[in-house]
Design a protein around this motif. Sequence first.
Motif, PDB file in Angstrom:
ATOM      1  N   GLY A  93      12.860  72.660  16.180  1.00  0.00           N
ATOM      2  CA  GLY A  93      12.503  71.939  17.387  1.00  0.00           C
ATOM      3  C   GLY A  93      13.443  70.801  17.740  1.00  0.00           C
ATOM      4  O   GLY A  93      14.314  70.404  16.971  1.00  0.00           O
ATOM      5  N   GLY A  94      13.252  70.265  18.902  1.00  0.00           N
ATOM      6  CA  GLY A  94      14.064  69.170  19.399  1.00  0.00           C
ATOM      7  C   GLY A  94      13.569  68.805  20.788  1.00  0.00           C
ATOM      8  O   GLY A  94      12.607  69.385  21.281  1.00  0.00           O
ATOM      9  N   SER A  95      14.194  67.853  21.399  1.00  0.00           N
ATOM     10  CA  SER A  95      13.757  67.406  22.717  1.00  0.00           C
ATOM     11  C   SER A  95      14.915  67.416  23.707  1.00  0.00           C
ATOM     12  O   SER A  95      16.066  67.206  23.327  1.00  0.00           O
ATOM     13  CB  SER A  95      13.192  65.975  22.647  1.00  0.00           C
ATOM     14  N   SER A  96      14.592  67.655  24.942  1.00  0.00           N
ATOM     15  CA  SER A  96      15.576  67.563  26.019  1.00  0.00           C
ATOM     16  C   SER A  96      14.877  66.988  27.239  1.00  0.00           C
ATOM     17  O   SER A  96      13.650  67.033  27.343  1.00  0.00           O
ATOM     18  CB  SER A  96      16.184  68.937  26.342  1.00  0.00           C
ATOM     19  N   PHE A  97      15.654  66.442  28.147  1.00  0.00           N
ATOM     20  CA  PHE A  97      15.090  65.818  29.338  1.00  0.00           C
ATOM     21  C   PHE A  97      15.792  66.384  30.564  1.00  0.00           C
ATOM     22  O   PHE A  97      16.994  66.621  30.549  1.00  0.00           O
ATOM     23  CB  PHE A  97      15.277  64.300  29.288  1.00  0.00           C
ATOM     24  N   GLY A  98      15.037  66.599  31.603  1.00  0.00           N
ATOM     25  CA  GLY A  98      15.608  67.170  32.813  1.00  0.00           C
ATOM     26  C   GLY A  98      14.995  66.550  34.061  1.00  0.00           C
ATOM     27  O   GLY A  98      13.967  65.871  34.000  1.00  0.00           O
ATOM     28  N   VAL A  99      15.646  66.786  35.158  1.00  0.00           N
ATOM     29  CA  VAL A  99      15.176  66.291  36.447  1.00  0.00           C
ATOM     30  C   VAL A  99      14.972  67.497  37.365  1.00  0.00           C
ATOM     31  O   VAL A  99      15.867  68.342  37.488  1.00  0.00           O
ATOM     32  CB  VAL A  99      16.196  65.326  37.083  1.00  0.00           C
ATOM     33  N   ALA A 109      16.215  58.839  37.967  1.00  0.00           N
ATOM     34  CA  ALA A 109      15.738  59.581  36.796  1.00  0.00           C
ATOM     35  C   ALA A 109      16.873  59.818  35.806  1.00  0.00           C
ATOM     36  O   ALA A 109      16.710  59.649  34.588  1.00  0.00           O
ATOM     37  CB  ALA A 109      15.130  60.905  37.230  1.00  0.00           C
ATOM     38  N   LEU A 110      18.034  60.206  36.321  1.00  0.00           N
ATOM     39  CA  LEU A 110      19.189  60.448  35.454  1.00  0.00           C
ATOM     40  C   LEU A 110      19.626  59.163  34.758  1.00  0.00           C
ATOM     41  O   LEU A 110      19.989  59.173  33.574  1.00  0.00           O
ATOM     42  CB  LEU A 110      20.339  61.024  36.271  1.00  0.00           C
ATOM     43  N   LYS A 111      19.570  58.068  35.483  1.00  0.00           N
ATOM     44  CA  LYS A 111      19.945  56.776  34.898  1.00  0.00           C
ATOM     45  C   LYS A 111      18.999  56.411  33.763  1.00  0.00           C
ATOM     46  O   LYS A 111      19.429  55.933  32.697  1.00  0.00           O
ATOM     47  CB  LYS A 111      19.919  55.690  35.971  1.00  0.00           C
ATOM     48  N   PHE A 112      17.702  56.653  33.970  1.00  0.00           N
ATOM     49  CA  PHE A 112      16.721  56.342  32.927  1.00  0.00           C
ATOM     50  C   PHE A 112      16.912  57.244  31.708  1.00  0.00           C
ATOM     51  O   PHE A 112      16.859  56.777  30.558  1.00  0.00           O
ATOM     52  CB  PHE A 112      15.302  56.492  33.458  1.00  0.00           C
ATOM     53  N   ILE A 113      17.122  58.535  31.957  1.00  0.00           N
ATOM     54  CA  ILE A 113      17.321  59.469  30.849  1.00  0.00           C
ATOM     55  C   ILE A 113      18.552  59.082  30.042  1.00  0.00           C
ATOM     56  O   ILE A 113      18.547  59.133  28.801  1.00  0.00           O
ATOM     57  CB  ILE A 113      17.454  60.910  31.383  1.00  0.00           C
ATOM     58  N   THR A 114      19.608  58.694  30.731  1.00  0.00           N
ATOM     59  CA  THR A 114      20.828  58.271  30.044  1.00  0.00           C
ATOM     60  C   THR A 114      20.551  57.059  29.164  1.00  0.00           C
ATOM     61  O   THR A 114      20.969  57.005  27.999  1.00  0.00           O
ATOM     62  CB  THR A 114      21.929  57.936  31.074  1.00  0.00           C
ATOM     63  N   PRO A 120      20.663  51.793  21.811  1.00  0.00           N
ATOM     64  CA  PRO A 120      19.842  51.322  20.689  1.00  0.00           C
ATOM     65  C   PRO A 120      18.512  50.752  21.150  1.00  0.00           C
ATOM     66  O   PRO A 120      17.487  50.929  20.486  1.00  0.00           O
ATOM     67  CB  PRO A 120      20.724  50.242  20.053  1.00  0.00           C
ATOM     68  N   GLU A 121      18.512  50.050  22.309  1.00  0.00           N
ATOM     69  CA  GLU A 121      17.281  49.451  22.810  1.00  0.00           C
ATOM     70  C   GLU A 121      16.204  50.504  23.076  1.00  0.00           C
ATOM     71  O   GLU A 121      15.019  50.283  22.811  1.00  0.00           O
ATOM     72  CB  GLU A 121      17.572  48.675  24.103  1.00  0.00           C
ATOM     73  N   ALA A 122      16.623  51.651  23.592  1.00  0.00           N
ATOM     74  CA  ALA A 122      15.661  52.713  23.884  1.00  0.00           C
ATOM     75  C   ALA A 122      15.075  53.286  22.604  1.00  0.00           C
ATOM     76  O   ALA A 122      13.868  53.571  22.530  1.00  0.00           O
ATOM     77  CB  ALA A 122      16.341  53.815  24.694  1.00  0.00           C
ATOM     78  N   ILE A 123      15.913  53.484  21.599  1.00  0.00           N
ATOM     79  CA  ILE A 123      15.423  54.010  20.322  1.00  0.00           C
ATOM     80  C   ILE A 123      14.456  53.026  19.682  1.00  0.00           C
ATOM     81  O   ILE A 123      13.412  53.414  19.140  1.00  0.00           O
ATOM     82  CB  ILE A 123      16.601  54.309  19.379  1.00  0.00           C
ATOM     83  N   GLN A 124      14.787  51.754  19.738  1.00  0.00           N
ATOM     84  CA  GLN A 124      13.894  50.726  19.200  1.00  0.00           C
ATOM     85  C   GLN A 124      12.551  50.753  19.914  1.00  0.00           C
ATOM     86  O   GLN A 124      11.490  50.654  19.283  1.00  0.00           O
ATOM     87  CB  GLN A 124      14.549  49.351  19.341  1.00  0.00           C
TER      88      GLN A 124
END
Length: 224
Positions: A93-99, A109-114, A120-124
């Motif tokens: 398994g794994g994850s992906s994001f799409g618009v 949406a693309l900016k947020f996904i990026t 690091p802030e997003a992972i935290q």
Amino acid sequence: MVRHPGRLLEDHARLPESQKVAGYWQGLITEDLVTNVPAEEVQQRKAAGQVWTQLGGAWAAGGLKAGLPDQAGKWASAPLPSWDAAPASAMVGGSSFGVSKTSKKKEAALKFITWMTTTPEAIQARLASGASSTLPAVPELADVAAKNFDTAFFGGQDIYAVAKDALPTIKTGWTWGPGMRGVFDGLGEQIKLVNTGKQQLSAVYGPVQAKTIEDLKGRGINAS
């Protein structure tokens, strides 16, 4: 190399390695050493302390910690066992994001996904919930995750070190077919028979292949 989709499962049905794996797990089922019950009941058994081992990816650690807080200190992460004791692992398994094409906020949406997948802030932020143990594909971000994951539930064990050691042992070259829904549906039908004792795991391959070929043909793909 990509095999012909109609021959993939047929080949596996003949491989002694596949039959060896099926026989091993069938033995565990017969001896009542594994649970082959609905997911809801599995969770109930975990909560009751009746499940001692769970096979899963790095993502499973967060679920265990969030779902079984009273079992802190009783769980640990370990590499998968193998026939010859050599390091081995697999992709699970794994994850992906799409618009969506119809989105009115594609750029936002693309900016947020990026941001969500590269900073690091997003992972935290993701690990702050306490229910996530995501293992980012970017090594630097994996280090960030390891530093931000509370390991108290696992007795202080660095579970990310176990995951990182397993990564190089995952075989590459696997190709998802164009009709995986047919494969999954076929597996679901056969596993139900295994769960009720009407089918042996070693006999699953053939019917699943037939279901897969039927699905591919329905898509206009030559899978004879």
